[in-house]
Design a protein around this motif. Structure first.
Motif, PDB file in Angstrom:
ATOM      1  N   LEU A  39      16.435  45.496  34.033  1.00 49.03           N
ATOM      2  CA  LEU A  39      16.385  46.239  32.799  1.00 49.03           C
ATOM      3  C   LEU A  39      16.968  47.484  33.053  1.00 49.03           C
ATOM      4  CD1 LEU A  39      12.104  46.033  32.664  1.00 49.03           C
ATOM      5  CD2 LEU A  39      14.172  44.730  31.180  1.00 49.03           C
ATOM      6  N   ARG A  40      17.996  47.719  33.849  1.00 49.46           N
ATOM      7  CA  ARG A  40      18.573  48.921  34.058  1.00 49.46           C
ATOM      8  C   ARG A  40      19.700  48.998  32.931  1.00 49.46           C
ATOM      9  NH1 ARG A  40      19.464  48.793  40.712  1.00 49.46           N
ATOM     10  NH2 ARG A  40      17.143  49.067  41.095  1.00 49.46           N
ATOM     11  N   SER A  41      20.041  48.238  32.154  1.00 50.79           N
ATOM     12  CA  SER A  41      20.695  48.480  30.772  1.00 50.79           C
ATOM     13  C   SER A  41      20.203  48.905  29.840  1.00 50.79           C
ATOM     14  CB  SER A  41      21.589  47.090  30.407  1.00 50.79           C
ATOM     15  OG  SER A  41      20.722  46.242  29.938  1.00 50.79           O
ATOM     16  N   ARG A  42      18.849  49.114  30.113  1.00 51.39           N
ATOM     17  CA  ARG A  42      17.805  49.565  29.044  1.00 51.39           C
ATOM     18  C   ARG A  42      17.012  50.722  29.309  1.00 51.39           C
ATOM     19  NH1 ARG A  42      14.412  44.343  27.892  1.00 51.39           N
ATOM     20  NH2 ARG A  42      13.110  45.941  26.846  1.00 51.39           N
ATOM     21  N   HIS A  43      16.584  50.894  30.341  1.00 50.97           N
ATOM     22  CA  HIS A  43      15.941  51.996  31.189  1.00 50.97           C
ATOM     23  C   HIS A  43      16.767  52.915  32.072  1.00 50.97           C
ATOM     24  CE1 HIS A  43      12.149  49.234  30.115  1.00 50.97           C
ATOM     25  NE2 HIS A  43      12.718  50.093  28.981  1.00 50.97           N
ATOM     26  N   SER A  44      16.819  54.195  32.298  1.00 54.32           N
ATOM     27  CA  SER A  44      17.293  54.821  33.096  1.00 54.32           C
ATOM     28  C   SER A  44      16.365  55.579  33.583  1.00 54.32           C
ATOM     29  CB  SER A  44      18.423  55.606  32.662  1.00 54.32           C
ATOM     30  OG  SER A  44      19.552  54.795  32.229  1.00 54.32           O
ATOM     31  N   ASP A  45      15.896  55.860  34.807  1.00 55.31           N
ATOM     32  CA  ASP A  45      15.019  56.733  35.466  1.00 55.31           C
ATOM     33  C   ASP A  45      15.504  57.767  36.528  1.00 55.31           C
ATOM     34  OD1 ASP A  45      15.768  55.100  37.523  1.00 55.31           O
ATOM     35  OD2 ASP A  45      13.443  54.534  38.283  1.00 55.31           O
ATOM     36  N   LEU A  46      14.737  58.959  36.496  1.00 50.00           N
ATOM     37  CA  LEU A  46      15.204  59.952  37.512  1.00 50.00           C
ATOM     38  C   LEU A  46      13.550  60.488  38.005  1.00 50.00           C
ATOM     39  CD1 LEU A  46      17.455  62.083  38.433  1.00 50.00           C
ATOM     40  CD2 LEU A  46      16.895  63.354  36.268  1.00 50.00           C
ATOM     41  N   VAL A  47      13.823  60.715  39.172  1.00 51.75           N
ATOM     42  CA  VAL A  47      12.430  61.264  39.824  1.00 51.75           C
ATOM     43  C   VAL A  47      12.754  62.832  40.443  1.00 51.75           C
ATOM     44  CG1 VAL A  47      10.906  60.937  41.539  1.00 51.75           C
ATOM     45  CG2 VAL A  47      11.773  59.058  40.693  1.00 51.75           C
TER      46      VAL A  47
ATOM     47  N   PHE B 120      13.260  52.918  40.356  1.00 52.74           N
ATOM     48  CA  PHE B 120      11.988  51.982  40.508  1.00 52.74           C
ATOM     49  C   PHE B 120      11.989  51.042  39.430  1.00 52.74           C
ATOM     50  CE2 PHE B 120      11.054  56.007  42.695  1.00 52.74           C
ATOM     51  CZ  PHE B 120      10.576  55.532  43.843  1.00 52.74           C
ATOM     52  N   VAL B 121      13.283  51.029  38.721  1.00 53.95           N
ATOM     53  CA  VAL B 121      13.375  50.258  37.112  1.00 53.95           C
ATOM     54  C   VAL B 121      13.786  48.846  37.940  1.00 53.95           C
ATOM     55  CG1 VAL B 121      14.709  49.522  35.111  1.00 53.95           C
ATOM     56  CG2 VAL B 121      13.957  52.002  35.711  1.00 53.95           C
TER      57      VAL B 121
END
Length: 359
Positions: free
Chosen positions: A61-69, A56-57
């Motif tokens: 911004l994916r070079s700065r934030h990584s998400d996992l659900v 959902f990033v």
């Protein structure tokens, strides 16, 4: 055995290492148990933990934030864990607002996937932060809403209310983290994230990971984990050679790890050489096709316009193949380069100067 993040490590090393490690249930359970309040961790049925699909990033911004659900059973329903690992050198003042956006997108997907849902499941937002200063911004959404004075009490009931669960690994710290709950690989990965780009800290602190590294290498997927770690360290410490990083790991993990580290380094270098040869071959084929296309255009139309020649020389192999098939039927060189049935717009010519009136 989980595969190592070979392709993703090159374009997004933080995302590759984080996703590969904590998409495995054993390590994800350790991370969440370490991050959550003990009362909540005790209530979760960890055997039901699963990784949910989707990111959902924002793309930019994916070079700065990584998400996992992730989600697991709790009571009669499920609780969702939205985990972001942040890799940047400054603190984003409105990060709690951005987290709120991502949570809303997750709820939107849940409602879309489960039509008829009457109540929303809870989402626990977890932020793993790394910066030069450590976390200095607000954790609670209410604290970034600019209302002061007597009106604040009247307005707050109408403002979204949630708080980040913050894991700050800046400078080697691990605030709000129960480190004993982490697996050995989880500990090493969080340490690697915390020293990202800091060569001096990597050299100074790697000995602290010795026991955890030894445990990682003895695990059934130890070689895959070692490769993931090596690839991440190589990608985030550009001034160190692959061999230097290997020597640092050997020194920390001890002589038993030497053979595994040398074997993994050799394989990484062999893959790099094969990738380089493959890229060279692709470039060579594209250059050959471009030259052939230019010769065909010249034979049919005469001198090729400079802008057409430049597009051909910069094109990829797939485009060159498509354009070559049009050489015999296209009425002009420009029509050969048509994309999706549309001819490229002609270059805009400078407006002609008005002639001065004769006196």
């Amino acid at each position: 055995m989980p595969k190592s993040p070979r392709k993703r490590a090159l374009s997004s090393p933080h995302d590759a290492l984080f996703q590969w490690t904590f998409s495995q249930r054993e390590h994800a359970v350790g991370l969440l148990k370490a991050a959550l309040p003990s009362s909540l961790a005790a209530a979760v049925r960890w055997s039901t933990l699963r990784v949910e699909k989707g990111s959902f990033v924002d793309r930019a911004l994916r070079s700065r934030h990584s998400d996992l659900v992730l989600s697991a059973r709790i009571g009669e329903g499920r609780v969702y864990f939205y985990v972001i690992v942040e890799q940047q050198r400054d603190v984003e003042a409105l990060m709690v607002f951005r987290m709120g956006l991502y949570m809303m997108r997750l709820w939107e997907q849940i409602v879309r996937d489960q039509p008829g849902l009457k109540k929303l499941p809870p989402i626990m937002p977890v932020l793993i932060h790394h910066s030069d200063t450590g976390w200095t911004a607000a954790r609670a959404f209410q604290d970034v809403v600019a209302v002061d004075g007597p009106e604040r009490a009247a307005l707050l009931p109408h403002v979204p209310c949630f708080e980040l669960r913050l894991i700050d690994v800046s400078g080697g710290r691990a605030g709000d983290l129960v480190e004993q709950a982490l697996t050995a690989l989880g500990k090493v990965v969080l340490w690697c994230l915390s020293v990202s780009g800091d060569d001096a800290r990597l050299e100074r602190e790697i000995a602290r990971t010795a026991a955890a590294l030894d445990e990682v290498l003895q695990a059934p997927n130890g070689l895959a984990a070692l490769e993931a770690l090596l690839r991440y360290l190589v990608a985030t410490h550009a001034r160190f050679s692959v061999r230097k990083i290997g020597r640092l790991l050997e020194k920390a993990a001890g002589p038993r790890a030497q053979e595994a580290i040398v074997t993994t380094l050799d394989e990484i270098e062999r893959r790099g050489e094969r990738r380089g040869r493959a890229q060279g071959e692709r470039r060579g084929r594209a250059q050959g096709r471009a030259q052939t296309l230019l010769e065909l255009l010249t034979a049919r139309f005469g001198a090729v316009p400079a802008e057409v020649s430049a597009r051909i020389l910069a094109a990829n192999e797939a485009a060159l193949v498509a354009w070559t098939t049009r050489v015999l039927t296209a009425p002009t060189p420009e029509d050969v380069l048509v994309e999706d049935g549309k001819r490229p717009a002609p270059a805009r010519r400078p407006a002609a100067r008005k002639r001065a009136r004769r006196s």
